[in-house]
Design a protein around this motif. Structure first.
Motif, PDB file in Angstrom:
ATOM      1  N   LYS A  50      22.835   2.941  13.233  1.00 36.49           N
ATOM      2  CA  LYS A  50      21.667   3.285  14.047  1.00 36.49           C
ATOM      3  C   LYS A  50      22.099   3.839  15.407  1.00 36.49           C
ATOM      4  N   GLN A  70      23.420   7.331  14.984  1.00 28.87           N
ATOM      5  CA  GLN A  70      22.262   8.207  14.779  1.00 28.87           C
ATOM      6  C   GLN A  70      21.555   8.494  16.117  1.00 28.87           C
ATOM      7  N   LYS A 128      23.565  11.005  18.004  1.00 28.15           N
ATOM      8  CA  LYS A 128      23.350  12.326  17.398  1.00 28.15           C
ATOM      9  C   LYS A 128      22.025  12.934  17.835  1.00 28.15           C
ATOM     10  N   GLU A 129      20.980  12.140  17.754  1.00 33.86           N
ATOM     11  CA  GLU A 129      19.642  12.631  18.132  1.00 33.86           C
ATOM     12  C   GLU A 129      19.590  12.942  19.623  1.00 33.86           C
TER      13      GLU A 129
END
Ligand code: CA
Ligand code: CA
Length: 145
Positions: free
Chosen positions: A14, A17, A20-21
């Protein structure tokens, strides 16, 4: 609690992620480093780790490192000079204050993700995402001893 079981695999995923976002909003580069013990003053040591990880080598000096010493309960956040020239002077302090509150409530993954999102949001104002963006630094969590 140590550096390997501080977060579950799902929580680690998580966090990656979230990085990355976040990096889809800004050209800045955000990393997380976990280790068990912090040998010296936290911010000073985090700056050393920042250098050791080659984080000062980004094009616009937009690297940000969230440093956590899991067993010592110490956290610090380091921004490179490009960012420090733009963010409000108390920006990092406010972030650490919020994260400390979350950690005290044992909201580790949540606190880290909130921090990463807040940093990416602030970075996006000063260093917006560019179409030809390069992922200059890996998005995975870095582990020390
Ligand atoms: Ca980038
Ligand atoms: Ca990256």
């Amino acid at each position: 609690m140590n550096v390997r079981n501080f977060l579950s695999k799902a929580e680690e995923a998580k966090i990656v992620q979230t990085i990355k976002e976040g990096e889809l909003k800004t050209s800045g580069e955000i990393r997380v480093h976990l280790e068990n013990h912090c040998p010296t003053e936290t911010l000073q040591h985090a700056r050393t780790v920042f250098g050791e990880m080659g984080m000062h080598e980004t094009e616009e000096h937009t690297g940000v490192l969230l440093y956590i010493a899991v067993q010592d309960h110490k956290i610090a956040i380091v921004g490179d000079e490009g960012i420090n020239a733009k963010v409000p002077p108390d920006f990092w302090e406010c972030i650490i204050e919020q994260l400390t509150t979350d950690f005290k409530a044992e909201k580790y993954c949540e606190g880290i993700c909130t921090t990463l999102t807040t940093v990416a949001e602030e970075l996006s104002f000063h260093f917006p995402y560019k179409e030809d963006d390069i992922d200059e630094l890996p998005n995975d969590i870095s582990f020390g001893e």
